[in-house]
Design an enzyme around this catalytic site. Structure first.
Site, PDB file in Angstrom:
ATOM      1  N   ASP A 199      14.182  37.232  44.253  1.00  0.00           N
ATOM      2  CA  ASP A 199      12.768  36.915  44.056  1.00  0.00           C
ATOM      3  C   ASP A 199      12.643  35.631  44.805  1.00  0.00           C
ATOM      4  O   ASP A 199      13.719  34.749  45.250  1.00  0.00           O
ATOM      5  CB  ASP A 199      12.548  36.530  42.605  1.00  0.00           C
ATOM      6  CG  ASP A 199      11.033  36.523  42.586  1.00  0.00           C
ATOM      7  OD1 ASP A 199      10.202  36.806  43.535  1.00  0.00           O
ATOM      8  OD2 ASP A 199      10.674  35.790  41.437  1.00  0.00           O
ATOM      9  N   GLY A 238       8.417  35.547  49.201  1.00  0.00           N
ATOM     10  CA  GLY A 238       6.910  34.814  49.435  1.00  0.00           C
ATOM     11  C   GLY A 238       6.769  33.399  49.712  1.00  0.00           C
ATOM     12  O   GLY A 238       6.341  32.679  50.674  1.00  0.00           O
ATOM     13  N   ARG A 239       7.733  32.650  48.618  1.00  0.00           N
ATOM     14  CA  ARG A 239       7.508  31.142  48.507  1.00  0.00           C
ATOM     15  C   ARG A 239       8.220  30.756  49.751  1.00  0.00           C
ATOM     16  O   ARG A 239       7.864  29.351  50.082  1.00  0.00           O
ATOM     17  CB  ARG A 239       7.959  30.785  47.183  1.00  0.00           C
ATOM     18  CG  ARG A 239       6.882  30.951  46.053  1.00  0.00           C
ATOM     19  CD  ARG A 239       7.317  30.881  44.568  1.00  0.00           C
ATOM     20  NE  ARG A 239       8.042  31.937  44.253  1.00  0.00           N
ATOM     21  CZ  ARG A 239       9.015  32.298  43.174  1.00  0.00           C
ATOM     22  NH1 ARG A 239       9.484  31.161  42.704  1.00  0.00           N
ATOM     23  NH2 ARG A 239       9.440  33.228  43.042  1.00  0.00           N
ATOM     24  N   HIS A 261      10.402  38.259  53.680  1.00  0.00           N
ATOM     25  CA  HIS A 261      11.239  39.635  53.203  1.00  0.00           C
ATOM     26  C   HIS A 261      12.277  39.704  54.416  1.00  0.00           C
ATOM     27  O   HIS A 261      13.495  40.111  54.192  1.00  0.00           O
ATOM     28  CB  HIS A 261      10.024  40.791  53.412  1.00  0.00           C
ATOM     29  CG  HIS A 261       9.323  40.742  52.213  1.00  0.00           C
ATOM     30  ND1 HIS A 261       9.730  40.274  50.808  1.00  0.00           N
ATOM     31  CD2 HIS A 261       7.915  40.773  52.209  1.00  0.00           C
ATOM     32  CE1 HIS A 261       8.760  40.226  49.930  1.00  0.00           C
ATOM     33  NE2 HIS A 261       7.613  40.676  51.085  1.00  0.00           N
ATOM     34  N   GLU A 276       6.282  48.530  40.628  1.00  0.00           N
ATOM     35  CA  GLU A 276       4.793  47.596  40.944  1.00  0.00           C
ATOM     36  C   GLU A 276       4.615  47.082  42.166  1.00  0.00           C
ATOM     37  O   GLU A 276       3.511  46.800  42.588  1.00  0.00           O
ATOM     38  CB  GLU A 276       4.994  46.646  39.981  1.00  0.00           C
ATOM     39  CG  GLU A 276       4.926  46.914  38.341  1.00  0.00           C
ATOM     40  CD  GLU A 276       6.309  47.482  37.763  1.00  0.00           C
ATOM     41  OE1 GLU A 276       7.290  47.001  38.266  1.00  0.00           O
ATOM     42  OE2 GLU A 276       6.008  48.443  36.946  1.00  0.00           O
ATOM     43  N   ARG A 331       1.111  45.733  46.248  1.00  0.00           N
ATOM     44  CA  ARG A 331       1.066  44.635  47.144  1.00  0.00           C
ATOM     45  C   ARG A 331       0.096  44.876  48.350  1.00  0.00           C
ATOM     46  O   ARG A 331      -0.151  46.149  48.395  1.00  0.00           O
ATOM     47  CB  ARG A 331       2.332  44.335  47.655  1.00  0.00           C
ATOM     48  CG  ARG A 331       3.393  43.747  46.565  1.00  0.00           C
ATOM     49  CD  ARG A 331       4.285  42.830  47.099  1.00  0.00           C
ATOM     50  NE  ARG A 331       5.109  42.292  45.942  1.00  0.00           N
ATOM     51  CZ  ARG A 331       5.837  41.307  45.850  1.00  0.00           C
ATOM     52  NH1 ARG A 331       6.122  40.557  47.190  1.00  0.00           N
ATOM     53  NH2 ARG A 331       6.213  40.632  44.707  1.00  0.00           N
ATOM     54  N   LEU A 378      33.907  48.423  46.732  1.00  0.00           N
ATOM     55  CA  LEU A 378      32.577  48.231  46.246  1.00  0.00           C
ATOM     56  C   LEU A 378      31.355  49.430  46.100  1.00  0.00           C
ATOM     57  O   LEU A 378      31.426  49.853  47.347  1.00  0.00           O
ATOM     58  CB  LEU A 378      31.955  46.919  47.075  1.00  0.00           C
ATOM     59  CG  LEU A 378      30.543  46.651  46.884  1.00  0.00           C
ATOM     60  CD1 LEU A 378      30.166  45.967  45.549  1.00  0.00           C
ATOM     61  CD2 LEU A 378      30.218  45.546  48.090  1.00  0.00           C
ATOM     62  N   ARG A 387      12.833  35.680  33.848  1.00  0.00           N
ATOM     63  CA  ARG A 387      12.164  37.334  33.554  1.00  0.00           C
ATOM     64  C   ARG A 387      12.802  38.337  34.051  1.00  0.00           C
ATOM     65  O   ARG A 387      13.583  38.106  35.030  1.00  0.00           O
ATOM     66  CB  ARG A 387      10.650  37.436  34.158  1.00  0.00           C
ATOM     67  CG  ARG A 387       9.479  36.669  33.608  1.00  0.00           C
ATOM     68  CD  ARG A 387       8.413  37.548  34.129  1.00  0.00           C
ATOM     69  NE  ARG A 387       8.020  37.195  35.601  1.00  0.00           N
ATOM     70  CZ  ARG A 387       7.237  35.910  35.981  1.00  0.00           C
ATOM     71  NH1 ARG A 387       7.068  35.242  35.031  1.00  0.00           N
ATOM     72  NH2 ARG A 387       7.193  36.015  37.237  1.00  0.00           N
TER      73      ARG A 387
HETATM   74  C1  FPP Z   1      10.501  39.539  45.806  1.00  0.00           C
HETATM   75  O1  FPP Z   1       9.863  38.422  46.513  1.00  0.00           O
HETATM   76  C2  FPP Z   1      11.137  40.271  46.885  1.00  0.00           C
HETATM   77  C3  FPP Z   1      10.705  41.627  46.855  1.00  0.00           C
HETATM   78  C4  FPP Z   1       9.531  42.426  46.330  1.00  0.00           C
HETATM   79  C5  FPP Z   1      11.512  42.376  48.065  1.00  0.00           C
HETATM   80  C6  FPP Z   1      12.790  42.334  48.475  1.00  0.00           C
HETATM   81  C7  FPP Z   1      13.114  42.853  49.498  1.00  0.00           C
HETATM   82  C8  FPP Z   1      14.286  42.184  50.477  1.00  0.00           C
HETATM   83  C9  FPP Z   1      14.795  41.106  50.150  1.00  0.00           C
HETATM   84  C10 FPP Z   1      14.165  42.671  51.828  1.00  0.00           C
HETATM   85  C11 FPP Z   1      14.527  44.127  51.843  1.00  0.00           C
HETATM   86  C12 FPP Z   1      15.686  44.943  51.058  1.00  0.00           C
HETATM   87  C13 FPP Z   1      16.693  45.305  51.723  1.00  0.00           C
HETATM   88  C14 FPP Z   1      17.540  45.959  50.952  1.00  0.00           C
HETATM   89  C15 FPP Z   1      17.165  45.930  53.185  1.00  0.00           C
HETATM   90  P1  FPP Z   1       8.483  38.021  46.439  1.00  0.00           P
HETATM   91  O2  FPP Z   1       7.873  38.231  47.695  1.00  0.00           O
HETATM   92  O3  FPP Z   1       7.778  38.472  45.041  1.00  0.00           O
HETATM   93  O4  FPP Z   1       8.585  36.387  46.354  1.00  0.00           O
HETATM   94  P2  FPP Z   1       7.467  35.398  45.800  1.00  0.00           P
HETATM   95  O5  FPP Z   1       7.626  35.463  44.270  1.00  0.00           O
HETATM   96  O6  FPP Z   1       7.980  34.034  46.168  1.00  0.00           O
HETATM   97  O7  FPP Z   1       6.072  35.646  46.137  1.00  0.00           O
END
Ligand code: FPP
Length: 253
Positions: free
Chosen positions: A21, A24-25, A38, A68, A72, A136, A199
């Site tokens: 997580d 975005g931030r 991302h 969910e 987005r 792994l 969470r």
């Molecule tokens: C949550 O951060 C992250 C995701 C919803 C996507 C995770 C995806 C990646 C790490 C990249 C692609 C993955 C692979 C396996 C190549 P958020 O956007 O909710 O962050 P925020 O809470 O700061 O808004």
């Protein structure tokens, strides 16, 4: 910098699961579009897979896309699909070289046909390369939701009951777990969540029962090998009691 030498080799977690997580931030702080977060997060994925491999972790599960996440903005979903496509395309070579077995859990049938094909090919390529190696296993949770997984298992068992293949009194925890996506894998020892929020967000609800939770304020795109080692060190300092008293645990050693 932290190193493998600082870890107790006898207490390396077998299974680490991560809620990635904060992408975005991380981007917002840099005045960048969210998709750049991302993209940087995908670099952390590569780094952490490599670190887990080098540290001798047997199972690493990453929450890459939740049921969910379709809600987005379309452009963000599209960018995430693009990152998955390049991971399953170009990213597979390095897994094959290291004999890392790839596994995917979730409702994969809802992805586009071409992405499903890439996923199937990547899983089969890594499976062939890994052969009987017991290194792994990397599991990506994609279009995954813990409640949906439990409902799916309940449906499968209900059908078996209707068909007379199993009696309801024979449904034990082990039998139930054998109908989850994670069949054959040990439950996670530690669940790491980056981005500072405490969470589970519908992640591995059944499997998380006895996992140690580790929440760090580090945003996923900044989470690297040294942060993983810090999380494992924290885990190694914990006492896992599984409902017993501290004294009972000491006496059973
Ligand atoms: C949550 O951060 C992250 C995701 C919803 C996507 C995770 C995806 C990646 C790490 C990249 C692609 C993955 C692979 C396996 C190549 P958020 O956007 O909710 O962050 P925020 O809470 O700061 O808004």
């Amino acid at each position: 910098m932290s190193d493998k030498r600082e870890l107790d080799p006898n207490k390396i977690p077998r299974h680490i699961a991560i809620i990635m997580d904060g992408n975005g931030r991380w981007a917002r702080k840099r005045k960048l579009p969210r998709v750049m977060g991302h993209k940087a997060g995908a670099d952390s994925v590569k780094d952490i897979v490599k670190a887990a491999y080098e540290l001798g972790i047997s199972y690493l599960t990453l929450y890459a896309f939740s049921t969910e996440n379709w809600k987005r903005p379309p452009l963000e979903v599209q960018a995430l699909m693009g990152l998955l496509r390049s991971f399953f395309g170009d990213g597979v070579d390095s897994l094959v070289q290291k004999k890392i077995r790839l596994h995917c859990i979730g409702q994969l049938e809802q992805f586009s046909g071409d992405l499903q094909k890439l996923i199937k090919q990547a899983v089969s390529d890594t499976d062939k390369a890994a052969g009987s190696a017991r290194g792994l296993t990397l599991t990506l949770a994609l279009n995954y939701g813990g409640r949906a997984e439990i409902v799916r298992a309940a449906r499968m068992l209900a059908e078996k009951c209707c068909l007379g293949e199993i009696a309801s009194q024979d449904i034990s925890e082990d039998v139930f777990a054998a109908h989850l996506y994670t069949v054959g894998q040990p439950d996670p020892d530690i669940i790491i969540r980056t981005g500072g929020e405490s969470r589970l967000s519908n992640f591995l609800l059944w499997q998380a029962s006895y996992a140690e939770m580790y929440v760090t304020r580090v945003m996923w795109p900044d989470f690297r090998r040294a942060d993983l080692i810090e999380a494992i060190q924290d885990y190694q300092g914990r006492e896992r009691r599984y409902g017993k008293t501290g004294e009972q645990v000491l006496n059973s050693r």
